[in-house]
Scaffold this motif. Structure first.
Motif, PDB file in Angstrom:
ATOM      1  N   UNK A   1       0.829  -1.214   0.000  1.00  6.41           N
ATOM      2  CA  UNK A   1       0.000   0.000   0.000  1.00  6.41           C
ATOM      3  C   UNK A   1       0.862   1.263   0.000  1.00  6.41           C
ATOM      4  N   UNK A   2       2.165   1.091  -0.294  1.00  8.34           N
ATOM      5  CA  UNK A   2       3.107   2.213  -0.392  1.00  8.34           C
ATOM      6  C   UNK A   2       3.275   2.972   0.915  1.00  8.34           C
ATOM      7  N   UNK A   3       3.108   2.286   2.035  1.00  5.82           N
ATOM      8  CA  UNK A   3       3.337   2.915   3.342  1.00  5.82           C
ATOM      9  C   UNK A   3       4.842   3.160   3.529  1.00  5.82           C
ATOM     10  N   UNK A   4       5.212   4.219   4.248  1.00  5.04           N
ATOM     11  CA  UNK A   4       6.627   4.585   4.398  1.00  5.04           C
ATOM     12  C   UNK A   4       7.370   3.712   5.415  1.00  5.04           C
ATOM     13  N   UNK A   5       7.671   2.499   5.027  1.00  6.43           N
ATOM     14  CA  UNK A   5       8.406   1.573   5.890  1.00  6.43           C
ATOM     15  C   UNK A   5       9.899   1.880   5.772  1.00  6.43           C
ATOM     16  N   UNK A   6      10.530   2.173   6.893  1.00  4.45           N
ATOM     17  CA  UNK A   6      11.971   2.457   6.865  1.00  4.45           C
ATOM     18  C   UNK A   6      12.793   1.256   7.294  1.00  4.45           C
ATOM     19  N   UNK A   7      12.211   0.357   8.084  1.00  3.09           N
ATOM     20  CA  UNK A   7      12.967  -0.792   8.566  1.00  3.09           C
ATOM     21  C   UNK A   7      12.010  -1.909   8.964  1.00  3.09           C
ATOM     22  N   UNK A   8      12.557  -3.131   8.968  1.00  2.00           N
ATOM     23  CA  UNK A   8      11.727  -4.292   9.270  1.00  2.00           C
ATOM     24  C   UNK A   8      12.558  -5.389   9.915  1.00  2.00           C
ATOM     25  N   UNK A   9      11.888  -6.161  10.759  1.00  2.00           N
ATOM     26  CA  UNK A   9      12.484  -7.390  11.228  1.00  2.00           C
ATOM     27  C   UNK A   9      12.554  -8.370  10.067  1.00  2.00           C
ATOM     28  N   UNK A  10      13.315  -9.439  10.234  1.00  2.00           N
ATOM     29  CA  UNK A  10      13.519 -10.393   9.145  1.00  2.00           C
ATOM     30  C   UNK A  10      13.505 -11.815   9.678  1.00  2.00           C
ATOM     31  N   UNK A  11      13.462 -12.757   8.741  1.00  2.00           N
ATOM     32  CA  UNK A  11      13.549 -14.169   9.078  1.00  2.00           C
ATOM     33  C   UNK A  11      14.898 -14.700   8.605  1.00  2.00           C
ATOM     34  N   UNK A  12      15.121 -15.999   8.723  1.00  3.53           N
ATOM     35  CA  UNK A  12      16.404 -16.577   8.327  1.00  3.53           C
ATOM     36  C   UNK A  12      16.697 -16.271   6.856  1.00  3.53           C
ATOM     37  N   UNK A  13      17.838 -15.656   6.561  1.00  3.88           N
ATOM     38  CA  UNK A  13      18.133 -15.238   5.183  1.00  3.88           C
ATOM     39  C   UNK A  13      18.575 -16.393   4.290  1.00  3.88           C
TER      40      UNK A  13
ATOM     41  N   UNK B   1      11.326  -4.088  -1.308  1.00  2.00           N
ATOM     42  CA  UNK B   1      11.979  -3.543  -0.113  1.00  2.00           C
ATOM     43  C   UNK B   1      13.347  -2.959  -0.451  1.00  2.00           C
ATOM     44  N   UNK B   2      14.085  -3.642  -1.326  1.00  2.00           N
ATOM     45  CA  UNK B   2      15.405  -3.156  -1.721  1.00  2.00           C
ATOM     46  C   UNK B   2      15.296  -1.837  -2.484  1.00  2.00           C
ATOM     47  N   UNK B   3      14.323  -1.732  -3.376  1.00  2.00           N
ATOM     48  CA  UNK B   3      14.124  -0.518  -4.162  1.00  2.00           C
ATOM     49  C   UNK B   3      13.780   0.664  -3.271  1.00  2.00           C
ATOM     50  N   UNK B   4      13.086   0.403  -2.172  1.00  2.00           N
ATOM     51  CA  UNK B   4      12.650   1.487  -1.293  1.00  2.00           C
ATOM     52  C   UNK B   4      13.594   1.712  -0.117  1.00  2.00           C
ATOM     53  N   UNK B   5      14.689   0.979  -0.095  1.00  2.00           N
ATOM     54  CA  UNK B   5      15.696   1.200   0.937  1.00  2.00           C
ATOM     55  C   UNK B   5      15.297   0.764   2.328  1.00  2.00           C
ATOM     56  N   UNK B   6      14.433  -0.256   2.432  1.00  2.00           N
ATOM     57  CA  UNK B   6      14.019  -0.756   3.744  1.00  2.00           C
ATOM     58  C   UNK B   6      15.210  -1.448   4.415  1.00  2.00           C
ATOM     59  N   UNK B   7      15.499  -1.059   5.625  1.00  2.00           N
ATOM     60  CA  UNK B   7      16.641  -1.610   6.350  1.00  2.00           C
ATOM     61  C   UNK B   7      16.230  -2.830   7.159  1.00  2.00           C
ATOM     62  N   UNK B   8      17.098  -3.844   7.146  1.00  2.00           N
ATOM     63  CA  UNK B   8      16.869  -5.004   8.014  1.00  2.00           C
ATOM     64  C   UNK B   8      17.382  -4.681   9.413  1.00  2.00           C
ATOM     65  N   UNK B   9      16.513  -4.853  10.409  1.00  2.00           N
ATOM     66  CA  UNK B   9      16.883  -4.519  11.784  1.00  2.00           C
ATOM     67  C   UNK B   9      17.533  -5.678  12.524  1.00  2.00           C
ATOM     68  N   UNK B  10      16.954  -6.844  12.388  1.00  2.00           N
ATOM     69  CA  UNK B  10      17.410  -8.016  13.127  1.00  2.00           C
ATOM     70  C   UNK B  10      16.818  -9.244  12.458  1.00  2.00           C
ATOM     71  N   UNK B  11      17.310 -10.404  12.848  1.00  2.00           N
ATOM     72  CA  UNK B  11      16.773 -11.668  12.350  1.00  2.00           C
ATOM     73  C   UNK B  11      16.129 -12.393  13.523  1.00  2.00           C
ATOM     74  N   UNK B  12      14.840 -12.695  13.390  1.00  2.00           N
ATOM     75  CA  UNK B  12      14.161 -13.436  14.456  1.00  2.00           C
ATOM     76  C   UNK B  12      13.633 -12.537  15.550  1.00  2.00           C
ATOM     77  N   UNK B  13      14.173 -12.679  16.747  1.00  2.00           N
ATOM     78  CA  UNK B  13      13.642 -11.995  17.926  1.00  2.00           C
ATOM     79  C   UNK B  13      13.815 -10.485  17.834  1.00  2.00           C
ATOM     80  N   UNK B  14      12.761  -9.753  18.161  1.00  2.00           N
ATOM     81  CA  UNK B  14      12.779  -8.293  18.064  1.00  2.00           C
ATOM     82  C   UNK B  14      13.777  -7.676  19.031  1.00  2.00           C
ATOM     83  N   UNK B  15      14.358  -6.553  18.619  1.00  2.00           N
ATOM     84  CA  UNK B  15      15.348  -5.834  19.419  1.00  2.00           C
ATOM     85  C   UNK B  15      14.890  -4.388  19.562  1.00  2.00           C
TER      86      UNK B  15
END
Length: 318
Positions: free
Chosen positions: A61-73, A91-105
């Protein structure tokens, strides 16, 4: 004959005012979440998603997501960032940053200076235990996706982000395509067992009618098989979207006339058909086992669209 007056009740009036305000992009607005009502003063500009499942819907929906949690790469489900294959390129085109893998920080989330944090209420990507801590950083929207279609999820996210028009448009476009496909496909013998099959011997997750996968299949005319009542104690905690099965109960629980394998390749379908414990099931005997692609583990606009393509390939006569 005298026309009857149109009576506007207080409830209807409130609903009309709410719709008009949201249509005009009016803020503040109140959003119903899985943990009560959340008041947002203005449209968010820096959204952090703690749920890799919900990130795809935000991107759709084109929401301004700057970063996201991730799963096993780099696995079956995700790219090298740990973002799901179906939306990793977006996500790559919009520059979304990966914050962590798995458990939230929480510290990593705070560093992004978000003005909205999105949390899933259930699932392995849930950061529900950190809600109080995260609320000190920014408003937290808790979304329960285990009892909703992906369309219902994007409607909530659209309202919360001010992108309700985009949410409504992609749902409209998808529903139109889904309705057209329903007229074209020839369903396999019903009912079907829709599942994520784990060939390695771990438990198999059967999608229920409450799941996004189950809702989509039913919209297309499929009937979902349900394991015997005595077996439903295998449900995974408080989740409504799956029933877990395995071991000696597997053949009894997988009682559909056809099997639809989510998050699966043709190799996975072959592995299931080689399982000696399932050799006498109706679906295996008739070789009605269908792999629906690796990007269907969690449904969002991207994966649901790919799923329609796969179902059209499988069940439309050439």
């Amino acid at each position: 004959m005298k026309a009857r007056p149109f009576i506007v009740t207080a409830t209807l009036l409130c609903s009309l005012f709410s719709m008009m305000a949201h249509a005009a992009g009016s803020w503040p607005r109140e959003i119903k979440s899985a943990q009560g009502t959340l008041t947002l003063a203005q449209a968010p500009q820096r959204i952090v998603s703690t749920s890799v499942t919900l990130t795809g819907s935000l991107l759709a929906i084109d929401a301004p997501v700057v970063a996201s949690g991730a799963t096993a790469p780099g696995g079956r489900l995700a790219d090298k960032q740990g973002f799901f294959h179906q939306w990793g390129d977006v996500a790559a085109q919009r520059g979304v940053k990966r914050l962590y893998i798995g458990e939230a920080n929480a510290e990593a989330i705070a560093e992004q200076a978000p003005d909205l944090i999105v949390v899933s209420a259930t699932g392995n990507d849930s950061a529900i235990k950190l809600v109080d801590q995260l609320s000190a950083i920014a408003p937290v929207l808790v979304v329960n996706y285990d009892d909703k279609s992906w369309q219902q999820v994007v409607a909530t996210l659209g309202e919360a982000t001010g992108h309700e028009a985009k949410a409504a448009q992609i749902v409209k476009d998808f529903d139109r395509r889904e309705a057209a496909l329903k007229k074209k496909i020839t369903l396999p013998p019903q009912p079907v067992t829709a599942m994520v099959y784990n060939a390695g011997g771990r438990s198999t997750n059967i999608w229920t009618a409450d799941s996004a996968q189950g809702k989509l299949l039913q919209q297309l005319g499929f009937t979902l098989a349900r394991p015997p009542v005595s077996q439903t104690s295998h449900s995974m905690g408080k989740r409504k979207d799956i029933i877990q099965s395995g071991g000696e109960n597997l053949a009894t629980d997988l009682n559909g006339q056809s099997y639809l394998l989510f998050a699966a390749t043709e190799a996975d379908a072959s592995a299931l058909m080689q399982n000696p414990f399932l050799a006498d099931t109706a679906a295996v005997k008739a070789k009605r086992v269908y792999a629906l692609g690796t990007d269907t583990f969690r449904l969002d606009y991207f994966s649901a669209s790919n799923l329609l393509t796969r179902l059209e390939t499988l069940f439309t006569s050439s």
